[in-house]
Design an enzyme around this catalytic site. Structure first.
Site, PDB file in Angstrom:
ATOM      1  N   GLU A  59       0.840  -1.190   0.000  1.00  0.00           N
ATOM      2  CA  GLU A  59       0.000   0.000   0.000  1.00  0.00           C
ATOM      3  C   GLU A  59       0.883   1.250   0.000  1.00  0.00           C
ATOM      4  O   GLU A  59       1.940   1.278   0.623  1.00  0.00           O
ATOM      5  CB  GLU A  59      -0.892  -0.012   1.239  1.00  0.00           C
ATOM      6  CG  GLU A  59      -1.886   1.131   1.314  1.00  0.00           C
ATOM      7  CD  GLU A  59      -2.750   1.080   2.570  1.00  0.00           C
ATOM      8  OE1 GLU A  59      -3.878   1.597   2.525  1.00  0.00           O
ATOM      9  OE2 GLU A  59      -2.300   0.511   3.585  1.00  0.00           O
TER      10      GLU A  59
ATOM     11  N   LYS B  35     -10.305   0.708  -2.029  1.00  0.00           N
ATOM     12  CA  LYS B  35     -10.350   0.339  -0.614  1.00  0.00           C
ATOM     13  C   LYS B  35     -11.696   0.697   0.007  1.00  0.00           C
ATOM     14  O   LYS B  35     -12.122   1.855  -0.020  1.00  0.00           O
ATOM     15  CB  LYS B  35      -9.215   1.055   0.116  1.00  0.00           C
ATOM     16  CG  LYS B  35      -9.022   0.664   1.569  1.00  0.00           C
ATOM     17  CD  LYS B  35      -7.806   1.393   2.138  1.00  0.00           C
ATOM     18  CE  LYS B  35      -7.485   0.954   3.554  1.00  0.00           C
ATOM     19  NZ  LYS B  35      -6.281   1.653   4.070  1.00  0.00           N
TER      20      LYS B  35
ATOM     21  N   CYS C 232      -5.138  -3.558   3.238  1.00  0.00           N
ATOM     22  CA  CYS C 232      -4.780  -3.163   4.605  1.00  0.00           C
ATOM     23  C   CYS C 232      -5.924  -3.294   5.620  1.00  0.00           C
ATOM     24  O   CYS C 232      -6.236  -4.388   6.072  1.00  0.00           O
ATOM     25  CB  CYS C 232      -4.213  -1.747   4.586  1.00  0.00           C
ATOM     26  SG  CYS C 232      -3.244  -1.336   6.073  1.00  0.00           S
TER      27      CYS C 232
END
Length: 289
Positions: free
Chosen positions: A50, A134, A176
């Site tokens: 990321e 995301k 993440c």
């Protein structure tokens, strides 16, 4: 870093670990060098972490690109490297200024100063074949020097689960903080993914507590391979990340890991073994909810 004895008949995948800072040109050069290293190990699919291009805590809109702009710095590099090595390349996250749009429809441009944190999958011809934005944003307080993280100030979240079919494996894309939301991974399990990518920049504090156990849990409960490609070091006076990039098999075994600093981890996928496990332990059929 431990080395793996891999069978050439099985596809090799690799995770790249970086310690990105605020110099985007240097970060891109480092990413290129590490992609070369991963390809040199025979990897057919490579995952960057990321925020591989910039991790300095500042606004990302000035670095943002339009989806599909191969003349732009980040997408141009990713496309070129995928084509150069003939690999599938997951570009960690790239800040995009455009929202996803169906083919033939002009994409909408964000106008509030935020960007979309997008994990982009490029095929061996250098074409963008999948985009995952995301979904879960990291708006939390952590007991470290930065203390407060507010991704929603800089990012607009996505809302679509993304699966891509590749010759390496049926791939699910995540990022993440998504790791803490098992319902997203269950949706990917329902789509029968074989491999899930997790580019990340876990803080040192949260990483020490939860990174490995969450990655292993997601692999075990969904009977799939998981690749965690992390940032791993000190980025500035307030930001330190945990590292420990790793590849985990469907039984929850860590096949390769790198504690800190930049580098590459790699492992071979045994998809026959994955499907045999799912046959012997058919948790999909045993679910009650």
């Amino acid at each position: 870093m431990q080395q793996n004895d891999v069978e050439t008949s099985k596809p090799v995948v690799a995770a790249i670990q970086m310690v990105s800072g605020g110099d985007i040109q240097k970060n891109v050069r480092d990413a290129e060098r590490l992609i070369d290293q991963a390809a040199g190990r025979g990897a057919a699919l490579i995952v960057l972490p990321e925020n591989f291009a910039v991790l300095d805590g500042g606004p990302l809109a000035r670095f943002a690109e339009r989806e599909g702009d191969y003349d732009a710095l980040l997408q141009g590099m990713l496309s070129r490297k995928a084509r150069e090595h003939g690999v599938y390349l997951v570009g960690g996250t790239v800040p995009l200024i455009t929202r996803p749009a169906p083919e033939g429809v002009e994409p909408e441009v964000l106008s509030d100063g935020r960007v979309r944190p997008a994990s982009l999958l490029f095929d061996p011809d250098g074409r963008l074949m999948a985009r995952y934005d995301k979904i879960h944003l990291f708006d939390v307080e952590v007991s470290d020097r930065q203390a407060r993280y507010a991704e929603s100030d800089s990012f607009e979240p996505g809302d679509q689960v993304v699966v891509a079919e590749t010759p390496v494996a049926r791939l699910g894309l995540t990022i993440c903080y998504d790791l803490r939301f098992p319902e997203l991974y269950r949706e990917l399990f329902n789509e029968q993914v074989e491999l899930i990518t997790v580019p990340a920049a876990f803080t040192k504090v949260t990483g020490q507590a939860h990174w490995e156990v969450l990655l292993r849990a997601r692999a075990i409960e969904n009977q799939c391979y998981v690749i965690g490609a992390g940032q791993g070091g000190v980025h500035n006076e307030t930001r330190e990340t945990f590292g420990h990039s790793m590849i985990i098999d469907p039984w929850g075994r860590v096949l390769d890991t790198l504690p800190g600093g930049e580098g590459v981890v790699s492992a071979a996928l045994d998809l026959d073994q994955l499907h045999e496990l799912r046959r012997k332990m058919p948790i999909r059929d045993h679910r009650k909810f």
